[in-house]
Design a protein around this motif. Structure first.
Motif, PDB file in Angstrom:
ATOM      1  N   MET A 118       0.851  -1.187   0.000  1.00 42.25           N
ATOM      2  CA  MET A 118       0.000   0.000   0.000  1.00 42.25           C
ATOM      3  C   MET A 118       0.886   1.236   0.000  1.00 42.25           C
ATOM      4  N   ILE A 119       0.589   2.198  -0.883  1.00 40.09           N
ATOM      5  CA  ILE A 119       1.375   3.426  -0.983  1.00 40.09           C
ATOM      6  C   ILE A 119       0.534   4.593  -0.491  1.00 40.09           C
ATOM      7  N   PRO A 120       0.803   5.129   0.704  1.00 36.71           N
ATOM      8  CA  PRO A 120       0.026   6.275   1.189  1.00 36.71           C
ATOM      9  C   PRO A 120       0.400   7.535   0.428  1.00 36.71           C
ATOM     10  N   PHE A 121      -0.558   8.411   0.246  1.00 36.62           N
ATOM     11  CA  PHE A 121      -0.335   9.692  -0.413  1.00 36.62           C
ATOM     12  C   PHE A 121      -0.037  10.741   0.651  1.00 36.62           C
ATOM     13  N   VAL A 122       1.168  11.325   0.596  1.00 26.98           N
ATOM     14  CA  VAL A 122       1.550  12.356   1.562  1.00 26.98           C
ATOM     15  C   VAL A 122       0.823  13.656   1.239  1.00 26.98           C
ATOM     16  N   MET A 123       0.834  14.037  -0.065  1.00 24.91           N
ATOM     17  CA  MET A 123       0.118  15.238  -0.487  1.00 24.91           C
ATOM     18  C   MET A 123      -1.327  14.863  -0.804  1.00 24.91           C
ATOM     19  N   ARG A 124      -2.224  15.789  -0.522  1.00 26.23           N
ATOM     20  CA  ARG A 124      -3.634  15.527  -0.822  1.00 26.23           C
ATOM     21  C   ARG A 124      -3.877  15.747  -2.312  1.00 26.23           C
ATOM     22  N   VAL A 125      -4.355  14.702  -2.979  1.00 27.15           N
ATOM     23  CA  VAL A 125      -4.584  14.732  -4.412  1.00 27.15           C
ATOM     24  C   VAL A 125      -6.076  14.563  -4.658  1.00 27.15           C
ATOM     25  N   ARG A 126      -6.659  15.521  -5.344  1.00 24.78           N
ATOM     26  CA  ARG A 126      -8.080  15.457  -5.649  1.00 24.78           C
ATOM     27  C   ARG A 126      -8.335  14.318  -6.638  1.00 24.78           C
ATOM     28  N   THR A 174     -10.861   6.267 -17.215  1.00 23.45           N
ATOM     29  CA  THR A 174     -10.668   6.431 -15.770  1.00 23.45           C
ATOM     30  C   THR A 174      -9.404   5.719 -15.304  1.00 23.45           C
ATOM     31  N   TRP A 175      -9.103   4.595 -15.926  1.00 24.71           N
ATOM     32  CA  TRP A 175      -7.842   3.887 -15.647  1.00 24.71           C
ATOM     33  C   TRP A 175      -6.652   4.826 -15.814  1.00 24.71           C
ATOM     34  N   ASP A 176      -6.604   5.531 -16.941  1.00 25.83           N
ATOM     35  CA  ASP A 176      -5.495   6.453 -17.191  1.00 25.83           C
ATOM     36  C   ASP A 176      -5.526   7.647 -16.237  1.00 25.83           C
ATOM     37  N   ALA A 177      -6.735   8.145 -15.940  1.00 26.15           N
ATOM     38  CA  ALA A 177      -6.837   9.313 -15.061  1.00 26.15           C
ATOM     39  C   ALA A 177      -6.272   9.026 -13.678  1.00 26.15           C
ATOM     40  N   PHE A 178      -6.425   7.773 -13.225  1.00 26.01           N
ATOM     41  CA  PHE A 178      -5.906   7.409 -11.905  1.00 26.01           C
ATOM     42  C   PHE A 178      -4.530   6.747 -11.992  1.00 26.01           C
ATOM     43  N   ALA A 179      -3.934   6.749 -13.202  1.00 30.58           N
ATOM     44  CA  ALA A 179      -2.585   6.201 -13.405  1.00 30.58           C
ATOM     45  C   ALA A 179      -2.489   4.754 -12.942  1.00 30.58           C
ATOM     46  N   ALA A 180      -3.549   3.970 -13.184  1.00 32.82           N
ATOM     47  CA  ALA A 180      -3.495   2.538 -12.881  1.00 32.82           C
ATOM     48  C   ALA A 180      -2.506   1.872 -13.833  1.00 32.82           C
ATOM     49  N   ARG A 181      -1.773   0.896 -13.340  1.00 31.26           N
ATOM     50  CA  ARG A 181      -0.761   0.228 -14.154  1.00 31.26           C
ATOM     51  C   ARG A 181      -0.876  -1.290 -14.122  1.00 31.26           C
ATOM     52  N   VAL A 241      -8.296   4.242  -2.838  1.00 31.79           N
ATOM     53  CA  VAL A 241      -9.209   4.665  -1.772  1.00 31.79           C
ATOM     54  C   VAL A 241      -9.330   6.188  -1.810  1.00 31.79           C
ATOM     55  N   ILE A 242     -10.578   6.675  -1.776  1.00 35.80           N
ATOM     56  CA  ILE A 242     -10.881   8.108  -1.808  1.00 35.80           C
ATOM     57  C   ILE A 242     -11.646   8.463  -0.537  1.00 35.80           C
ATOM     58  N   ASP A 243     -11.217   9.521   0.132  1.00 34.60           N
ATOM     59  CA  ASP A 243     -11.867   9.886   1.392  1.00 34.60           C
ATOM     60  C   ASP A 243     -13.178  10.634   1.132  1.00 34.60           C
ATOM     61  N   PRO A 244     -13.995  10.875   2.159  1.00 38.53           N
ATOM     62  CA  PRO A 244     -15.308  11.516   1.961  1.00 38.53           C
ATOM     63  C   PRO A 244     -15.239  12.934   1.404  1.00 38.53           C
ATOM     64  N   GLU A 245     -14.054  13.544   1.445  1.00 38.22           N
ATOM     65  CA  GLU A 245     -13.910  14.888   0.886  1.00 38.22           C
ATOM     66  C   GLU A 245     -13.421  14.872  -0.558  1.00 38.22           C
ATOM     67  N   GLY A 246     -13.245  13.663  -1.121  1.00 36.63           N
ATOM     68  CA  GLY A 246     -12.902  13.549  -2.526  1.00 36.63           C
ATOM     69  C   GLY A 246     -11.426  13.508  -2.827  1.00 36.63           C
ATOM     70  N   TYR A 247     -10.587  13.179  -1.845  1.00 30.57           N
ATOM     71  CA  TYR A 247      -9.146  13.129  -2.063  1.00 30.57           C
ATOM     72  C   TYR A 247      -8.664  11.668  -2.041  1.00 30.57           C
ATOM     73  N   VAL A 248      -7.712  11.355  -2.928  1.00 28.92           N
ATOM     74  CA  VAL A 248      -7.099  10.033  -2.951  1.00 28.92           C
ATOM     75  C   VAL A 248      -6.193   9.897  -1.737  1.00 28.92           C
ATOM     76  N   VAL A 249      -6.393   8.834  -0.964  1.00 27.07           N
ATOM     77  CA  VAL A 249      -5.578   8.625   0.230  1.00 27.07           C
ATOM     78  C   VAL A 249      -4.687   7.400   0.130  1.00 27.07           C
ATOM     79  N   ALA A 250      -4.936   6.497  -0.808  1.00 27.06           N
ATOM     80  CA  ALA A 250      -4.084   5.308  -0.941  1.00 27.06           C
ATOM     81  C   ALA A 250      -4.345   4.647  -2.283  1.00 27.06           C
ATOM     82  N   GLN A 251      -3.312   3.999  -2.803  1.00 25.09           N
ATOM     83  CA  GLN A 251      -3.447   3.192  -4.011  1.00 25.09           C
ATOM     84  C   GLN A 251      -2.565   1.963  -3.865  1.00 25.09           C
ATOM     85  N   MET A 252      -3.079   0.816  -4.312  1.00 28.00           N
ATOM     86  CA  MET A 252      -2.341  -0.437  -4.166  1.00 28.00           C
ATOM     87  C   MET A 252      -2.667  -1.347  -5.348  1.00 28.00           C
ATOM     88  N   ALA A 253      -1.712  -2.139  -5.750  1.00 23.74           N
ATOM     89  CA  ALA A 253      -1.902  -3.061  -6.858  1.00 23.74           C
ATOM     90  C   ALA A 253      -1.871  -4.496  -6.354  1.00 23.74           C
TER      91      ALA A 253
END
Length: 647
Positions: A1-9, A103-110, A117-129
């Motif tokens: 799991m890669i946590p996002f340090v910066m808040r990314v919409r 949407t795959w490309d927009a979220f940089a899925a590979r 995972v997106i939080d209730p305020e609409g920010y990406v908080v984690a991505q995992m493959a």
């Protein structure tokens, strides 16, 4: 799991359409959103679907899982195929159909699968493959619930279930013939079918009429998406106390089914998917998505495999022990799963297992309960050679011919073989790799399949393939691939029954019979009478295929010749010129004196009369193996008839 340090919409979710929502975009405001980028060919994606089910239940009040279906294969972009997959795999959350990977490309899925995972305020908080993230997701979701407790919107799930199915079978997977006769629970000619989406095994008669169902029909009780079926020899069944081994795919186990009373016993596996590499001597009994099984009398002489194709020569108590494997007495058998090739070539009588989840071939011995890794390293890909070095990619179909194991290796769109010679070897008959697929007949080293799931051995020793995503039945013979049938709805298995093929047409929820083309059948007198050769003159010979479209159809030549003719010879020295594939129903050949076989394959497309633009077209195909004797004074013309059924 890669946590996002910066808040990314999170980017906007865009695709072709929404499924499981009544066709409208779901309202995700104030929800924790988990995006699951998946494609329905991918066994790891299917694992993730099952991993997410408990999380959806636990956090259902605040969490919305959104499946983003981003296809790998061309067939997976078909709208009807996506709808079928959502139902087939019991997806109970909104699905965004993303055929262009927007949407795959927009979220940089590979990779498939990827989870975001997106939080209730609409920010990406984690991505995992990949798979196996359930625990980490549970921790993260609990943290988000606590952190956003004041802004979370609870309840109001956007999931809208589809209409309930009405067919007797639902996405059947595999079929196996049952022996009939005195004392049998079935009439002669009966079959067992894995009714995968109904989580049952069904007994049908020779006309496919239902006789009996095994299993409750509730997911996991006792089956969960059963697939392959292997009938044990009576001498083995009488000892172990069950008749059929079932590849219980989502339960990650093998089940023993006793036909007389319907008793089902887990005979291998623990119900938990194996996630680590199985090393020699490891005390591991977990399995991972067994997809097919077949009884394999090992130690028989291996069928000769030509380059890129087939050579023409071609426990009584049922109680499982604590380890999950049952020996003859019902006590737990040996639990060690040993490394590739450890079983050796001399042993006989095991169940071969296509272990799709680990990209390997395993064996299971009903008499001892032992499971072993026979071939494959767990690396996904296409690599031949010794079984300990070979790569597979979701092996999903098995068949046995003269001791050789044939394998439908779905993710490489390949057909492989495993020969137990002095040094067990894996070879590829058709297929180029993980990212090469298509629909192309011709020489096996350049022919293309698309995600095949089943294989069978035809009466002449050639191989039939359920070319699932091409909706076709293909044939591998003499180093060439031809097409026997088209326009099927995701054929997932094929079985020879007399002079017909029984095909599991999975997406049409049925079994169908197809005639075996004459070119793939043994002559009626083959056991007693050798076919007389056709005498032809040396030098120039005219080959002509007579074909008359049936009433109401015509050969439409506006866009080129709608026919194709392939000619080869064995031995190749017999044919001096005229070999190869080209359009047309006629060919000028040049023959050398001697004897051999002319292999002729023809395909023709005839279209309905009427609207020239939108008329339906139909394919007619035939193979011939013509024994010839080339001698002076013989005829210099060979005429073969491609018969079309009059409408």
């Amino acid at each position: 799991m890669i946590p996002f340090v910066m808040r990314v919409r999170a980017p906007e979710l865009r695709g072709r359409r929404w499924l499981n929502t009544g066709g409208v975009a779901p309202d995700l405001r104030g929800k924790i959103v988990l995006l699951d980028f998946w494609t329905f060919c991918c066994v790891n994606c299917l694992h993730v679907l099952d991993e997410l089910r408990p999380l959806e239940e636990e956090f259902g009040d605040v969490l919305v899982v959104v499946g983003v279906h981003s296809p790998k294969f061309a067939h997976e972009g078909d709208p009807a195929a996506v709808e079928a997959a959502v139902e087939r795999y019991g997806v109970t959350h909104p699905v965004l159909d993303d055929p262009s990977l927007t949407t795959w490309d927009a979220f940089a899925a590979r990779a498939w699968p990827t989870l975001t995972v997106i939080d209730p305020e609409g920010y990406v908080v984690a991505q995992m493959a990949g798979e196996g993230h359930a625990h980490g997701l549970r921790v993260l979701l609990s943290s988000l619930v606590s952190r956003f407790s004041t802004v979370l919107r609870r309840g109001d799930s956007p999931y809208v279930p589809p209409p309930p199915p009405s067919t007797s079978l639902r996405f059947p997977g595999k079929v196996v013939a049952l022996p009939g006769g005195a004392g049998s629970v079935v009439t002669p000619g009966g079959f067992l079918v894995s009714d995968t989406a109904h989580h049952q095994v069904v007994l049908v008669d020779a006309s496919f009429a239902e006789l009996r169902r095994y299993g409750s029909g509730v997911r996991g009780e006792p089956f969960s998406e059963p697939q392959g079926l292997a009938v044990l020899p009576p001498s083995v069944a009488s000892v172990v106390g069950y008749d059929v081994v079932v590849a219980d795919s989502v339960n990650h186990s093998l089940a023993g089914l006793r036909l007389a009373d319907g008793m089902v016993t887990r005979v291998a596996g623990t119900g938990t998917p194996l996630r680590e590499r199985v090393l020699p001597g490891a005390a591991a009994v977990e399995l991972s998505t067994p997809w097919d099984v077949v009884w394999w009398e090992r130690g028989e002489p291996a069928a000769a495999v030509g380059e890129g194709g087939v050579d023409d020569a071609a426990g009584p108590s049922g109680a499982a022990g604590s380890s999950g494997t049952a020996g003859p007495s019902g006590a737990a058998g040996p639990s060690g799963a040993t490394g590739p090739g450890a079983a050796g070539a001399g042993l006989r009588g095991v169940v071969a297992v296509a272990m799709a989840g680990t990209h390997q071939i395993w064996t299971f011995d009903p008499l001892t309960g032992e499971v072993e890794v026979l071939a494959g390293t767990t690396n996904e890909g296409l690599r031949d050679g010794p079984v300990s070095d070979a790569f597979f990619a979701q092996p999903s179909g098995l068949a046995v011919s003269d001791g050789t194991l044939w394998i439908a290796d779905s993710e490489t769109s390949a057909v492989r073989s495993l020969s137990l010679s002095s040094t067990p070897q894996v070879s590829t008959a058709v297929g180029l790799g993980l990212f090469d697929f298509g629909f192309r007949d011709g020489p096996a080293d350049s022919a293309l399949l698309q995600h095949p799931l089943g294989v069978a051995v035809l009466p002449d020793g050639s191989i039939a393939v359920a070319d699932t995503y091409n909706g076709a039945i293909r044939r591998i013979a003499h180093g060439r691939v031809t097409t026997l049938a088209r326009d099927l709805a995701e054929p997932s298995d094929v079985l020879v029954d007399g002079d017909t093929l029984v095909v599991v047409e999975s997406a049409a929820h049925r079994l169908v019979r197809l005639p075996i083309p004459a070119g793939a059948q043994v002559d009626a007198g083959a056991h007693t009478v050798r076919r007389s050769p056709v005498d032809l003159a040396p030098g120039p010979v005219s080959l002509r295929i007579d074909f008359t479209p049936p009433t109401g159809q015509h050969l439409d030549t506006r866009f080129g010749d709608p026919t194709v003719l392939t000619v080869e010879a064995s031995p190749s020295s017999l044919l001096l010129s005229g070999s190869g594939t080209a359009p047309g129903l006629a060919r000028s050949l040049s023959l050398a004196p001697g004897e051999g076989v002319l292999s002729v394959s023809v395909a023709a497309a005839a279209c309905d009369l009427g609207d020239a633009v939108f008329a339906a077209c139909h394919r007619y195909q035939q193979d011939w193996g013509v024994p010839v004797r080339v001698v002076e004074g013989a005829p210099s013309e060979l005429v073969l008839d491609l018969r079309a059924v009059d409408s």
